[in-house]
Design a protein around this motif. Sequence first.
Motif, mmCIF file in Angstrom:
data_model
loop_
_atom_site.group_PDB
_atom_site.id
_atom_site.type_symbol
_atom_site.label_atom_id
_atom_site.label_comp_id
_atom_site.label_asym_id
_atom_site.label_seq_id
_atom_site.Cartn_x
_atom_site.Cartn_y
_atom_site.Cartn_z
ATOM 1 N N ALA A 69 -5.913 128.940 132.172
ATOM 2 C CA ALA A 69 -5.239 129.561 133.315
ATOM 3 C C ALA A 69 -3.774 129.801 132.951
ATOM 4 C CB ALA A 69 -5.336 128.674 134.542
ATOM 5 N N SER A 70 -3.280 131.007 133.211
ATOM 6 C CA SER A 70 -1.884 131.333 132.909
ATOM 7 C C SER A 70 -0.944 130.583 133.853
ATOM 8 C CB SER A 70 -1.661 132.841 133.034
ATOM 9 O OG SER A 70 -2.429 133.539 132.084
ATOM 10 N N VAL A 71 0.109 129.993 133.296
ATOM 11 C CA VAL A 71 1.088 129.214 134.060
ATOM 12 C C VAL A 71 2.486 129.771 133.778
ATOM 13 C CG1 VAL A 71 2.086 126.932 134.493
ATOM 14 C CG2 VAL A 71 -0.344 127.153 133.936
ATOM 15 N N VAL A 72 3.277 129.928 134.827
ATOM 16 C CA VAL A 72 4.667 130.381 134.687
ATOM 17 C C VAL A 72 5.560 129.430 135.470
ATOM 18 C CG1 VAL A 72 6.319 132.226 135.142
ATOM 19 C CG2 VAL A 72 4.002 132.796 134.392
ATOM 20 N N LEU A 73 6.638 128.976 134.827
ATOM 21 C CA LEU A 73 7.621 128.098 135.473
ATOM 22 C C LEU A 73 8.871 128.904 135.796
ATOM 23 C CD1 LEU A 73 7.334 124.959 133.147
ATOM 24 C CD2 LEU A 73 6.283 125.256 135.401
ATOM 25 N N THR A 74 9.375 128.763 137.015
ATOM 26 C CA THR A 74 10.608 129.421 137.428
ATOM 27 C C THR A 74 11.494 128.422 138.156
ATOM 28 O OG1 THR A 74 9.584 130.173 139.498
ATOM 29 C CG2 THR A 74 9.515 131.685 137.614
ATOM 30 N N GLN A 75 12.765 128.779 138.394
ATOM 31 C CA GLN A 75 13.694 127.903 139.103
ATOM 32 C C GLN A 75 14.482 128.718 140.112
ATOM 33 O OE1 GLN A 75 16.999 126.472 136.545
ATOM 34 N NE2 GLN A 75 16.100 127.739 134.923
ATOM 35 N N SER A 76 14.889 128.044 141.189
ATOM 36 C CA SER A 76 15.583 128.740 142.271
ATOM 37 C C SER A 76 17.032 129.061 141.925
ATOM 38 C CB SER A 76 15.529 127.899 143.553
ATOM 39 O OG SER A 76 16.158 126.638 143.353
ATOM 40 N N VAL A 77 17.640 128.292 141.030
ATOM 41 C CA VAL A 77 19.026 128.534 140.601
ATOM 42 C C VAL A 77 19.011 128.838 139.114
ATOM 43 C CG1 VAL A 77 21.358 127.597 140.420
ATOM 44 C CG2 VAL A 77 19.915 126.987 142.377
ATOM 45 N N ALA A 78 19.460 130.009 138.743
ATOM 46 C CA ALA A 78 19.389 130.441 137.348
ATOM 47 C C ALA A 78 20.175 129.504 136.442
ATOM 48 C CB ALA A 78 19.923 131.872 137.214
ATOM 49 N N ASN A 79 19.560 129.171 135.289
ATOM 50 C CA ASN A 79 20.203 128.394 134.220
ATOM 51 C C ASN A 79 20.598 126.983 134.641
ATOM 52 O OD1 ASN A 79 20.073 130.673 132.465
ATOM 53 N ND2 ASN A 79 21.940 131.487 133.412
ATOM 54 N N ARG A 80 19.997 126.485 135.747
ATOM 55 C CA ARG A 80 20.259 125.088 136.116
ATOM 56 C C ARG A 80 19.532 124.140 135.163
ATOM 57 N NH1 ARG A 80 24.039 124.317 138.829
ATOM 58 N NH2 ARG A 80 23.438 124.845 140.951
ATOM 59 N N SER A 123 16.368 124.132 131.734
ATOM 60 C CA SER A 123 15.666 124.938 130.733
ATOM 61 C C SER A 123 14.260 124.378 130.558
ATOM 62 C CB SER A 123 16.411 124.921 129.399
ATOM 63 O OG SER A 123 16.431 123.609 128.851
ATOM 64 N N PHE A 124 13.302 125.272 130.234
ATOM 65 C CA PHE A 124 11.912 124.872 130.031
ATOM 66 C C PHE A 124 11.511 125.150 128.588
ATOM 67 C CE2 PHE A 124 12.108 126.700 134.400
ATOM 68 C CZ PHE A 124 11.953 125.519 135.111
ATOM 69 N N THR A 125 10.738 124.227 128.012
ATOM 70 C CA THR A 125 10.168 124.443 126.682
ATOM 71 C C THR A 125 8.706 123.998 126.682
ATOM 72 O OG1 THR A 125 12.335 123.943 125.691
ATOM 73 C CG2 THR A 125 10.424 124.011 124.229
ATOM 74 N N PRO A 126 7.755 124.982 126.821
ATOM 75 C CA PRO A 126 7.946 126.408 127.056
ATOM 76 C C PRO A 126 8.032 126.702 128.551
ATOM 77 C CG PRO A 126 5.630 125.977 126.730
ATOM 78 C CD PRO A 126 6.332 124.649 126.574
ATOM 79 N N ALA A 127 8.391 127.945 128.891
ATOM 80 C CA ALA A 127 8.487 128.348 130.293
ATOM 81 C C ALA A 127 7.189 128.954 130.806
ATOM 82 C CB ALA A 127 9.621 129.359 130.470
ATOM 83 N N SER A 128 6.244 129.225 129.908
ATOM 84 C CA SER A 128 4.959 129.787 130.315
ATOM 85 C C SER A 128 3.920 129.451 129.262
ATOM 86 C CB SER A 128 5.047 131.307 130.509
ATOM 87 O OG SER A 128 5.397 131.941 129.288
ATOM 88 N N GLY A 129 2.663 129.623 129.627
ATOM 89 C CA GLY A 129 1.567 129.327 128.708
ATOM 90 C C GLY A 129 0.263 129.283 129.465
ATOM 91 N N VAL A 130 -0.740 128.630 128.881
ATOM 92 C CA VAL A 130 -2.050 128.506 129.522
ATOM 93 C C VAL A 130 -2.466 127.047 129.539
ATOM 94 C CG1 VAL A 130 -2.795 130.828 128.873
ATOM 95 C CG2 VAL A 130 -3.283 128.913 127.342
ATOM 96 N N THR A 131 -3.319 126.693 130.499
ATOM 97 C CA THR A 131 -3.826 125.325 130.582
ATOM 98 C C THR A 131 -4.791 125.053 129.438
ATOM 99 O OG1 THR A 131 -5.570 126.073 132.088
ATOM 100 C CG2 THR A 131 -3.563 125.201 133.072
#
Length: 675
Positions: free
Chosen positions: A187-198, A200-208
Amino acid sequence: MKRLFNLNSSKLLVSGIMSATIIFVTGCGGVTGTTTTSAVTTSTTTTTAASATAAALTISASPTTVQSDNSTAATVSVTAISASNAAVAGVQVSLSTDTGLMSSNTVTTDSSGVATFTFKAGGANKLNRTATISATAGTATAQYPIQIVGSTVTLNSTSLSLTDDGSVPATLTVTAKDSAGIIVPNASVVLTQSVANRVSFTPASGVTDASGLFTSTVKGASSGSTTVTASALGATATNNFVVTPTAATFGIGSTTLTPCATLVNNTCTAFAAASTPVTNPLQVAMKIGDKLTVSVNAPAPATSVRFVSSMGNWTGETTPGFLLVTPVSSVATATLTATSAGVATIYVDNPSVPATNASMTVSMTATTAYSITLQASPSLLSKSVGSTKGVSTLIATVTDSSGMPVGDAPISFSIQNPTGGGETVSPAFALSASTTTTSLGLGQASTSFTTGSKSSGQTGVQIRAQVLGTAVKTGTSPSGSDATITIGGSAGSIAFGSATVLAENSNKTGYVHAMSVLVADSNGNPAPAGTVVNLSSWPIAWSTGGACARDADTATTGTFYNEDVNENLILDPTEDGVRKYYANGTSVAGGKIDGLITPTNSAGGTVPGTVTTDANGLATFDLSYGKNSALWITTRIRARTVVQGSEALSEISFALSALADDVVPCKLSNSPFNF
């Protein structure tokens, strides 16, 4: 199977009779007295029906939502309307949908101008989404949305507090499940945040992964708060993070390792040059005999720093258990040594204000490999078929002559007796862990074995692990045996077991029926121990009756299917009062309309949501139900699991039984259900 065959045959027969009846009635619009006239009229009617047209179409559905696991269906109705707003019979309607699964691509309206078909989510796509159903008949078109729902996503973090220098990361874990609570791989997963650059994600997207999990490391980037959102399967989950500044704060600033060059009886007699300092450490590694210097930032008002370690010794320690150090230029340092392996917790604080503190872990391992063991989980796999692979995780553990784990040992993995079917082991090389992780302990290394297209013999496939540059390897003393993996058929089936006796619950108001499920592959081998099986129960039918005896099927008595046909726990307008015989599916008119589901889902009894198999592939559970349901309810138990990448599903239906002492003489109440 015989009941289902008869049911389908009955439906075909009834359908044929209805078609004949419609033709006859339509064809006899005028007065006719001869068979010849009727036949001619029938032929004329058929021609008229084939050319029937509609000025407009309308679409409705019940229910308007279906579950993403493909377990429920919506009945969709298309109505053909003439230019004068009359229903039009015999209109052929073409159907399409942008997602999901319809039971037909074309339908023809009946004498009331209505045609029906069913819609389900489809098996592969688990996304929550909106399906748009389109209907076309000549120039008339209509569209209708149906919601596909139920898939969920959860977001968990090891910490919700971060520092703005990124020195205190956290691990995010996203879990994706369909509406039945079954994990969803890829399943495709995407991580986002409400305040930009508060953060960092490693990685910010991927699959389960195969376990339905996606992990990411999150670090603080600027001070303040932010909401992190994980999006998957059309669902979202959130965590709120707080990022704090690190400047001029009390904490462990760095560690510096001085390796031991010569170790004698776990005591270092000569040291090598110091390594580069590790700043803002959370976990570091050292070997027995090494020296680790810990530096603590201790700005005013701190006048001393207390160093505590759960293992090892502080150089200059005069008071057992801790060392007090006076800061110099707001920095206090202390040196730790170790003579045994393990994981030490380092704790530092301001003794005057103990709430001002910090901590880290230090992993201590031995240096000389003496033995190695190798374990495979699972040890029974299905052979690979297409993109479906059998995968086992192998864990090697290296220890010294005292049994202490050895870190940074170079380990190779190899297949000793391949089948020729293309099985692989990857990676073929790994270093044993010098620090602990979520999956590895000290001195451990991991690799994966993937099956090929051939099954193994009874002795299985042997995998060997060896410490490179040494004679330490599995299969030779004092090390453990090579790991054995048996490659069998594909994961296959779930079988139910049922006790022949009943028990009463503690207050004598209900029964407890002991049951079990047995999960096996096509070779009859048990599923791996720890396989999770999902269970559900449903009252599929109910009976009228009294004096502990079910009524025969008559016009107003018998055993009938549950009114809630789509099993959505909602009494849809078309379901109330519906009566269909359980034996053959024949509909009977005149059922009681009372605004209530007959019967409610609890009448079928309860089972645990999940059970876990043992080494024999067996899991036991209890079906509990009230005495008012005994004899009058036919319940269905479903079991569902994923074994070696393949889904197995099984069900069993039976009438709820009662104790003989409650039946002869009859002590149970009459059926609570009426026609």
